[in-house]
Design a protein around this motif. Structure first.
Motif, PDB file in Angstrom:
ATOM      1  N   ALA A  61      27.436 -17.690 -30.743  1.00  0.00           N
ATOM      2  CA  ALA A  61      27.213 -18.811 -31.665  1.00  0.00           C
ATOM      3  C   ALA A  61      25.720 -19.024 -31.894  1.00  0.00           C
ATOM      4  N   ILE A  62      24.934 -18.923 -30.831  1.00  0.00           N
ATOM      5  CA  ILE A  62      23.485 -19.091 -30.950  1.00  0.00           C
ATOM      6  C   ILE A  62      22.905 -17.973 -31.803  1.00  0.00           C
ATOM      7  N   GLU A  63      23.323 -16.752 -31.524  1.00  0.00           N
ATOM      8  CA  GLU A  63      22.805 -15.606 -32.271  1.00  0.00           C
ATOM      9  C   GLU A  63      23.149 -15.691 -33.755  1.00  0.00           C
ATOM     10  N   GLN A  64      24.407 -16.010 -34.060  1.00  0.00           N
ATOM     11  CA  GLN A  64      24.823 -16.102 -35.461  1.00  0.00           C
ATOM     12  C   GLN A  64      24.091 -17.227 -36.187  1.00  0.00           C
ATOM     13  N   TRP A  65      23.841 -18.336 -35.503  1.00  0.00           N
ATOM     14  CA  TRP A  65      23.106 -19.428 -36.135  1.00  0.00           C
ATOM     15  C   TRP A  65      21.667 -19.012 -36.415  1.00  0.00           C
ATOM     16  N   ARG A  66      21.037 -18.367 -35.466  1.00  0.00           N
ATOM     17  CA  ARG A  66      19.636 -17.970 -35.649  1.00  0.00           C
ATOM     18  C   ARG A  66      19.485 -16.872 -36.696  1.00  0.00           C
ATOM     19  N   LEU A  67      20.415 -15.937 -36.737  1.00  0.00           N
ATOM     20  CA  LEU A  67      20.300 -14.819 -37.675  1.00  0.00           C
ATOM     21  C   LEU A  67      20.724 -15.185 -39.097  1.00  0.00           C
ATOM     22  N   ARG A  68      21.829 -15.912 -39.227  1.00  0.00           N
ATOM     23  CA  ARG A  68      22.424 -16.135 -40.543  1.00  0.00           C
ATOM     24  C   ARG A  68      22.687 -17.596 -40.876  1.00  0.00           C
ATOM     25  N   ARG A  69      22.362 -18.507 -39.929  1.00  0.00           N
ATOM     26  CA  ARG A  69      22.724 -19.916 -40.067  1.00  0.00           C
ATOM     27  C   ARG A  69      24.230 -20.048 -40.281  1.00  0.00           C
ATOM     28  N   ALA A  70      24.983 -19.214 -39.530  1.00  0.00           N
ATOM     29  CA  ALA A  70      26.435 -19.157 -39.664  1.00  0.00           C
ATOM     30  C   ALA A  70      27.113 -20.020 -38.606  1.00  0.00           C
ATOM     31  N   ILE A  71      28.238 -20.613 -38.993  1.00  0.00           N
ATOM     32  CA  ILE A  71      29.028 -21.474 -38.117  1.00  0.00           C
ATOM     33  C   ILE A  71      30.431 -20.882 -38.039  1.00  0.00           C
ATOM     34  N   PRO A  72      31.043 -20.854 -36.853  1.00  0.00           N
ATOM     35  CA  PRO A  72      32.404 -20.309 -36.750  1.00  0.00           C
ATOM     36  C   PRO A  72      33.384 -21.091 -37.625  1.00  0.00           C
ATOM     37  N   THR A  73      34.304 -20.384 -38.252  1.00  0.00           N
ATOM     38  CA  THR A  73      35.311 -21.020 -39.107  1.00  0.00           C
ATOM     39  C   THR A  73      36.085 -22.071 -38.324  1.00  0.00           C
ATOM     40  N   ARG A  74      36.458 -21.755 -37.109  1.00  0.00           N
ATOM     41  CA  ARG A  74      37.215 -22.699 -36.275  1.00  0.00           C
ATOM     42  C   ARG A  74      36.423 -23.985 -36.047  1.00  0.00           C
ATOM     43  N   ALA A  75      35.119 -23.863 -35.840  1.00  0.00           N
ATOM     44  CA  ALA A  75      34.274 -25.041 -35.628  1.00  0.00           C
ATOM     45  C   ALA A  75      34.195 -25.881 -36.892  1.00  0.00           C
ATOM     46  N   LYS A  76      34.117 -25.225 -38.039  1.00  0.00           N
ATOM     47  CA  LYS A  76      34.087 -25.960 -39.310  1.00  0.00           C
ATOM     48  C   LYS A  76      35.367 -26.755 -39.510  1.00  0.00           C
ATOM     49  N   ILE A  77      36.491 -26.108 -39.278  1.00  0.00           N
ATOM     50  CA  ILE A  77      37.793 -26.767 -39.469  1.00  0.00           C
ATOM     51  C   ILE A  77      37.929 -27.946 -38.513  1.00  0.00           C
ATOM     52  N   LEU A  78      37.591 -27.724 -37.255  1.00  0.00           N
ATOM     53  CA  LEU A  78      37.702 -28.788 -36.254  1.00  0.00           C
ATOM     54  C   LEU A  78      36.779 -29.957 -36.583  1.00  0.00           C
ATOM     55  N   ALA A  79      35.537 -29.662 -36.920  1.00  0.00           N
ATOM     56  CA  ALA A  79      34.579 -30.726 -37.208  1.00  0.00           C
ATOM     57  C   ALA A  79      34.992 -31.535 -38.436  1.00  0.00           C
ATOM     58  N   CYS A  80      35.388 -30.853 -39.488  1.00  0.00           N
ATOM     59  CA  CYS A  80      35.806 -31.565 -40.703  1.00  0.00           C
ATOM     60  C   CYS A  80      37.064 -32.390 -40.440  1.00  0.00           C
ATOM     61  N   ALA A 111      29.864 -32.676 -43.763  1.00  0.00           N
ATOM     62  CA  ALA A 111      30.936 -31.707 -44.025  1.00  0.00           C
ATOM     63  C   ALA A 111      30.517 -30.725 -45.112  1.00  0.00           C
ATOM     64  N   THR A 112      29.878 -31.224 -46.149  1.00  0.00           N
ATOM     65  CA  THR A 112      29.420 -30.347 -47.233  1.00  0.00           C
ATOM     66  C   THR A 112      28.413 -29.333 -46.715  1.00  0.00           C
ATOM     67  N   TYR A 113      27.470 -29.794 -45.905  1.00  0.00           N
ATOM     68  CA  TYR A 113      26.483 -28.881 -45.325  1.00  0.00           C
ATOM     69  C   TYR A 113      27.176 -27.800 -44.501  1.00  0.00           C
ATOM     70  N   MET A 114      28.088 -28.222 -43.638  1.00  0.00           N
ATOM     71  CA  MET A 114      28.769 -27.251 -42.766  1.00  0.00           C
ATOM     72  C   MET A 114      29.573 -26.236 -43.560  1.00  0.00           C
ATOM     73  N   VAL A 115      30.348 -26.708 -44.507  1.00  0.00           N
ATOM     74  CA  VAL A 115      31.225 -25.830 -45.264  1.00  0.00           C
ATOM     75  C   VAL A 115      30.430 -24.827 -46.104  1.00  0.00           C
ATOM     76  N   THR A 116      29.246 -25.200 -46.513  1.00  0.00           N
ATOM     77  CA  THR A 116      28.438 -24.288 -47.335  1.00  0.00           C
ATOM     78  C   THR A 116      27.645 -23.279 -46.506  1.00  0.00           C
ATOM     79  N   ARG A 117      27.678 -23.373 -45.181  1.00  0.00           N
ATOM     80  CA  ARG A 117      27.037 -22.360 -44.320  1.00  0.00           C
ATOM     81  C   ARG A 117      27.959 -21.151 -44.232  1.00  0.00           C
ATOM     82  N   PRO A 118      27.400 -19.973 -44.008  1.00  0.00           N
ATOM     83  CA  PRO A 118      28.252 -18.793 -43.811  1.00  0.00           C
ATOM     84  C   PRO A 118      29.163 -18.974 -42.594  1.00  0.00           C
ATOM     85  N   SER A 119      30.281 -18.294 -42.608  1.00  0.00           N
ATOM     86  CA  SER A 119      31.235 -18.336 -41.497  1.00  0.00           C
ATOM     87  C   SER A 119      31.251 -17.002 -40.766  1.00  0.00           C
ATOM     88  N   TYR A 120      31.772 -17.043 -39.552  1.00  0.00           N
ATOM     89  CA  TYR A 120      32.034 -15.792 -38.818  1.00  0.00           C
ATOM     90  C   TYR A 120      33.244 -15.969 -37.973  1.00  0.00           C
TER      91      TYR A 120
END
Length: 120
Positions: A61-80, A111-120
């Protein structure tokens, strides 16, 4: 050790502790607290930062955020989902319209910010 680094170290450990609780409790998102822990650790505890980055569960999660500013799909769904449930609870408990509007706009912005970030 500098005074500021102690504060960052404490914040890193607290954030990591909440992230660990989030692994066990399905309603508490883990990813944001892992990212906070990594940020604070990089400022106050390089050894802890390296440990987090190398951790099999937290490291990706740290690596994906630093490289691509990506958030896991599961985290997006849970947070929203949790933000929606929180807002609905405010509505059902009869909070004033102004509170509903301000909190709704803040939650919608996050939520808008999160959803517009890349997913992995």
């Amino acid at each position: 050790m500098q005074r500021g680094s102690v504060g960052f170290r404490v914040l890193a450990y607290l954030s990591a502790a909440v992230a660990v609780v989030g692994v066990v409790l399905p309603l508490l998102p883990t990813t944001p607290f892992v990212l906070l822990a990594a940020y604070f650790a990089s400022k106050g505890s390089p050894a802890f930062a390296r440990w987090l980055e190398g951790h099999p569960h937290f490291g990706p999660a740290i690596e994906q955020w630093r490289l691509r500013r990506a958030i896991p799909t599961r985290a997006k769904i849970l947070a929203c989902s949790m933000m929606a449930v929180s807002w609905i609870l405010l509505l059902l408990m009869g909070f004033p319209l102004m509170v509903l509007m301000i909190s709704g706009l803040c939650l919608l912005g996050v939520a808008t910010y999160m959803v517009t970030r890349p997913s992995y």
